[in-house]
Scaffold this active site. Structure first.
Site, PDB file in Angstrom:
ATOM      1  CB  CYS A  84       4.336  13.292   0.414  1.00 36.67           C
ATOM      2  SG  CYS A  84       6.081  13.255   0.037  1.00 36.67           S
ATOM      3  NE  ARG A  87      -0.554   9.975   1.183  1.00 36.20           N
ATOM      4  CZ  ARG A  87      -1.259   9.483   0.183  1.00 36.20           C
ATOM      5  NH1 ARG A  87      -2.255   8.669   0.426  1.00 36.20           N
ATOM      6  NH2 ARG A  87      -0.985   9.776  -1.069  1.00 36.20           N
ATOM      7  CD1 TRP A 134       8.858   7.242   2.021  1.00 41.66           C
ATOM      8  CD2 TRP A 134       9.162   7.837  -0.107  1.00 41.66           C
ATOM      9  NE1 TRP A 134       9.558   6.242   1.396  1.00 41.66           N
ATOM     10  CE2 TRP A 134       9.772   6.577   0.091  1.00 41.66           C
ATOM     11  CE3 TRP A 134       9.232   8.416  -1.376  1.00 41.66           C
ATOM     12  CZ2 TRP A 134      10.427   5.884  -0.914  1.00 41.66           C
ATOM     13  CZ3 TRP A 134       9.895   7.728  -2.384  1.00 41.66           C
ATOM     14  CH2 TRP A 134      10.485   6.473  -2.147  1.00 41.66           C
ATOM     15  CG  ASN A 183       1.556  13.260  -2.560  1.00 43.90           C
ATOM     16  OD1 ASN A 183       2.572  12.627  -2.857  1.00 43.90           O
ATOM     17  ND2 ASN A 183       0.370  12.686  -2.453  1.00 43.90           N
ATOM     18  N   GLY A 184       4.053  14.365  -4.768  1.00 45.98           N
ATOM     19  CA  GLY A 184       4.256  14.002  -6.171  1.00 45.98           C
ATOM     20  C   GLY A 184       5.678  14.328  -6.590  1.00 45.98           C
ATOM     21  CD  GLU A 227       2.210 -10.583   0.838  1.00 46.58           C
ATOM     22  OE1 GLU A 227       2.796 -10.194  -0.179  1.00 46.58           O
ATOM     23  OE2 GLU A 227       1.815  -9.805   1.713  1.00 46.58           O
ATOM     24  CE  LYS A 286       3.546  -7.861   4.226  1.00 49.57           C
ATOM     25  NZ  LYS A 286       2.752  -7.817   3.037  1.00 49.57           N
ATOM     26  CD  GLU A 293       6.263  -5.104   3.668  1.00 46.97           C
ATOM     27  OE1 GLU A 293       6.202  -3.979   3.187  1.00 46.97           O
ATOM     28  OE2 GLU A 293       5.387  -5.962   3.510  1.00 46.97           O
ATOM     29  CG  HIS A 347      16.735 -24.793 -11.489  1.00 47.53           C
ATOM     30  ND1 HIS A 347      17.212 -25.675 -12.448  1.00 47.53           N
ATOM     31  CD2 HIS A 347      15.526 -25.272 -11.104  1.00 47.53           C
ATOM     32  CE1 HIS A 347      16.303 -26.631 -12.641  1.00 47.53           C
ATOM     33  NE2 HIS A 347      15.282 -26.417 -11.828  1.00 47.53           N
ATOM     34  CE  LYS A 376      -1.300   0.331   3.792  1.00 55.37           C
ATOM     35  NZ  LYS A 376      -0.635  -0.950   3.704  1.00 55.37           N
TER      36      LYS A 376
HETATM   37  C1  F6R Z   1       3.807  -4.666   1.034  1.00 48.60           C
HETATM   38  C2  F6R Z   1       3.126  -3.501   0.535  1.00 48.60           C
HETATM   39  C3  F6R Z   1       3.414  -3.062  -0.856  1.00 48.60           C
HETATM   40  C4  F6R Z   1       2.098  -2.754  -1.592  1.00 48.60           C
HETATM   41  C5  F6R Z   1       2.404  -2.159  -2.963  1.00 48.60           C
HETATM   42  C6  F6R Z   1       1.151  -1.923  -3.763  1.00 48.60           C
HETATM   43  O1  F6R Z   1       3.407  -4.968   2.326  1.00 48.60           O
HETATM   44  O2  F6R Z   1       2.343  -2.891   1.207  1.00 48.60           O
HETATM   45  O3  F6R Z   1       4.163  -4.010  -1.540  1.00 48.60           O
HETATM   46  O4  F6R Z   1       1.381  -3.931  -1.712  1.00 48.60           O
HETATM   47  O5  F6R Z   1       3.079  -0.946  -2.802  1.00 48.60           O
HETATM   48  O6  F6R Z   1       0.286  -1.062  -3.104  1.00 48.60           O
HETATM   49  P1  F6R Z   1      -1.230  -0.953  -3.512  1.00 48.60           P
HETATM   50  O7  F6R Z   1      -1.885  -2.235  -3.231  1.00 48.60           O
HETATM   51  O8  F6R Z   1      -1.768   0.164  -2.683  1.00 48.60           O
HETATM   52  O9  F6R Z   1      -1.246  -0.633  -4.982  1.00 48.60           O
END
Ligand code: F6R
Length: 614
Positions: free
Chosen positions: A2, A28, A80, A106-107, A487, A491, A494, A510, A609
């Site tokens: 949010c 956000r 969000w 927000n929260g 990773e 990517k 998501e 396994h 994010k």
């Molecule tokens: C993946 C992504 C998330 C963040 C995770 C941690 O692309 O963006 O997995 O890496 O939410 O976020 P931060 O680094 O802001 O603590």
């Protein structure tokens, strides 16, 4: 999660500033958006489900003449959803029953159900299913002519996390904000003050920013800010100068932020490195850590706490710290660290890695580690973020704002900084000057190597296109490329919503190998570093099950051709640098794959994010 924005001032129309701020904070959360302003002695709210463009459309339909009115005060929100689906009623801002107050939040209010029941018993009518709505009804109940006093009395009743902005019809010259656990940044302009969850919404207007601490409450006017505790004791918070540029937070000709940020990596990495390599002493200079050589030499264990992409960067860090500095290291999913009651010994360093510096689980891990007496340092990108301030020592990435929801440049800068930290810790121990210098040269060359990967974009796009109809993927790697495989899979899933799993190549047999068939491609990280021969064996096993194999391979390494269907070429580099450079290729693969499938790359469904809830 949010985003909240607030504006007060006569310099510009509050609504335009609020909408602009919401657009910049949309990463956000983008389930719904809304704003409230004081106009004609009424609180006017406009809300719309979906993205901010929808809100803008609605504004044009319902109030196209708003520009003719001078509107000096307002609050806004991009959501969000946590409590209640993303429908109109659940959109913020929320008003009390007499429409005299409006809030954005927000929260998460954990005790909202009990508060709601008490308020309902007193005749209060709720219009939404959100936890946030209790806040505005409590403010209305506590109000005795002073909004700051009412907000203070309200937040004392709340359990959970909040960043709140509130306005009252009675007072169109001020706004009140408060925080506990969710960020509030206050931008100090000339004759205007802007409030937001994140500096991305402020930098277009001012570079002077004050960050509230937990349990701070601030009365905001066009002339500035008056910060106090919840018990009305004045406190002062330092003003930080933000060096981000507005253009840093814009797409700059790219179709998506994600692509812009992928291409920014050579510069971002150079910025992370700048001034931090000491060629004379053959080490790294990371002053923000504030360690004396003796303190550093006493560190006998490192625990890395992080989530998502940051955790994958931490996993690469684990290899660095053990290989280069011989310090036993473990990586903890931050939420697990918090609830698992971890054993922290004297001289353990807990390293919290977070791009946003706001991730709730990572922040909780920081607090738990501090509580247990660990030395705690942060590795954050966002200057002044909660984790950066809470830890008080650490290293900033200087990667510039990362707006695309899928993290890209944060990963490569985090790993680069971790490599520098390992160099520093290593030189403080057994790493020779000669080996230190070798590493310095490799670190200095990372940006150039990343540029070489970016030059392969067309080839990677072709490969991504070829597989774009596939719905299941495995990414496999070993050693330094194991975290890179995780990773890569993250990517892909998501942003394209296909099922992708990252596995250690040896672990495949396994269990997961049972899933392999013609329609399940395997992306094998087969660069020419330690473990390559073994992964070739794993690739053969996959092909024997008819899985197509896409490999990453070192430029010029012909040996991979006979074991794979397609190859993404990676420039020759050491195993330390390989995960950094290889992930860039995987970012491009995911981008083109999702593009081909028509996905919303910058704002994938269900994501946000900055994950400020547990
Ligand atoms: C993946 C992504 C998330 C963040 C995770 C941690 O692309 O963006 O997995 O890496 O939410 O976020 P931060 O680094 O802001 O603590």
């Amino acid at each position: 999660m949010c985003g909240i924005v607030g504006y007060i001032g006569k310099k510009r129309n509050a609504i335009d500033t609020l909408i602009d701020g919401l657009k910049r904070l949309e990463y956000r959360g983008y389930d719904s958006a809304g704003f409230a302003v004081i106009n004609n002695n009424k609180i006017k709210t406009i809300k719309e489900t979906g993205k901010v463009v929808g809100l803008q459309r609605k504004l044009q339909e319902e109030w196209s003449e708003y520009k003719d009115t001078s509107i000096n005060l307002g609050i806004a929100h991009t959501r969000w959803a946590t409590h209640g689906e993303p429908n109109h009623d659940n959109c913020h801002p929320h008003c009390d029953n007499n429409e005299k107050f409006a809030i954005v939040h927000n929260g998460i209010i954990e005790n909202y159900q009990a508060l709601k029941t008490q308020l309902e018993l007193k005749g209060c009518k709720f219009n939404s299913e959100t936890d946030s709505e209790v806040i505005v009804h409590l403010i209305s109940e506590c109000f005795e002519g002073d909004l700051a006093q009412a907000v203070a009395a309200t937040v004392k009743k709340l359990e959970g996390t909040f960043g709140i902005a509130a306005i009252a019809l009675e007072d169109s010259n001020s706004m009140v904000v408060a925080r506990s656990g969710s960020p509030i940044a206050i931008g100090i302009g000339n004759d205007e003050t802007i409030v937001a969850s994140d500096i991305a919404a402020l930098v277009a207007y001012t570079k002077r920013v004050i960050f509230l601490d937990d349990d701070d409450l601030a009365v905001i006017t066009a002339d500035g800010v008056d910060i106090r505790t919840l018990n009305n004791v004045p406190v002062s918070r330092e003003t930080t100068h933000i060096d981000w540029d507005t253009t840093d937070a814009e797409k700059g000709g790219y179709e998506h932020f994600m692509m812009k940020e992928i291409y920014e990596q050579p510069t971002a990495i150079s910025n992370s490195i700048r001034g931090r390599l000491d060629f004379k002493l053959e080490t790294a200079v990371l002053n923000g850590l504030n360690f004396t050589p003796i303190e550093m030499a006493q560190i006998n264990r490192i625990i890395i706490a992080a989530c998502g992409t940051s955790m994958h960067a931490g996993m690469v860090g684990e290899y660095y710290f053990e290989d280069l500095a011989s310090i036993p290291t473990e990586v903890e999913q931050a939420a697990e660290f918090r609830y698992r009651n971890p054993i922290i010994e004297k001289n353990s360093l807990v390293l919290a890695i977070s791009q946003s510096g706001e991730t709730a689980d990572t922040l909780a891990a920081v607090k738990e580690a501090q509580n247990k007496g660990a030395i705690v340092a942060g590795l954050c990108n966002v200057v002044g973020s909660t984790i950066a301030r809470e830890t008080g020592r650490g290293v900033y990435l200087h990667a510039g704002p990362e707006i695309g929801v899928a993290s890209t440049k944060a990963f490569t800068c985090q790993t680069t900084v971790l490599l520098m930290l390992a160099l520093k810790l290593g030189r403080n121990r057994r790493l020779s000057g000669q080996d230190g210098m070798k590493l310095i040269k490799e670190i200095n060359n990372i940006s150039t190597l990343v540029e070489t990967v970016l030059e392969q974009a067309d080839n990677i796009a072709q490969i991504a296109k070829k597989y774009a109809k596939m719905n299941n993927f495995f990414f496999i790697g070993r050693g330094y490329l194991f975290p890179a495989a995780l990773e890569g899979a993250l990517k892909l899933k998501e942003i394209s919503y296909v099922h992708a799993e990252g596995y250690h190549a040896a672990e495949l047999k396994h269990g997961p190998i049972a899933l392999l068939e013609e329609s399940v491609p395997v992306l094998a990280l087969a660069n020419d570093i330690a473990g390559k021969d073994k992964i070739i064996g794993n690739m053969q096993e996959c092909r024997a099950r008819k899985s197509p194999v896409i490999a990453t391979a070192t430029i010029g390494d012909k040996s991979i051709e006979e074991h794979s269907d397609d190859i993404i070429w990676i420039p020759e580099c050491s195993e330390f640098v390989a995960p950094i450079v290889t992930v860039v290729a995987l970012q491009l693969f995911s981008y083109y794959f999702a593009y081909e499938r028509g996905c919303d790359i910058d704002q994938p469904r269900n994501l946000a994010k900055s994950v400020t809830v547990e």
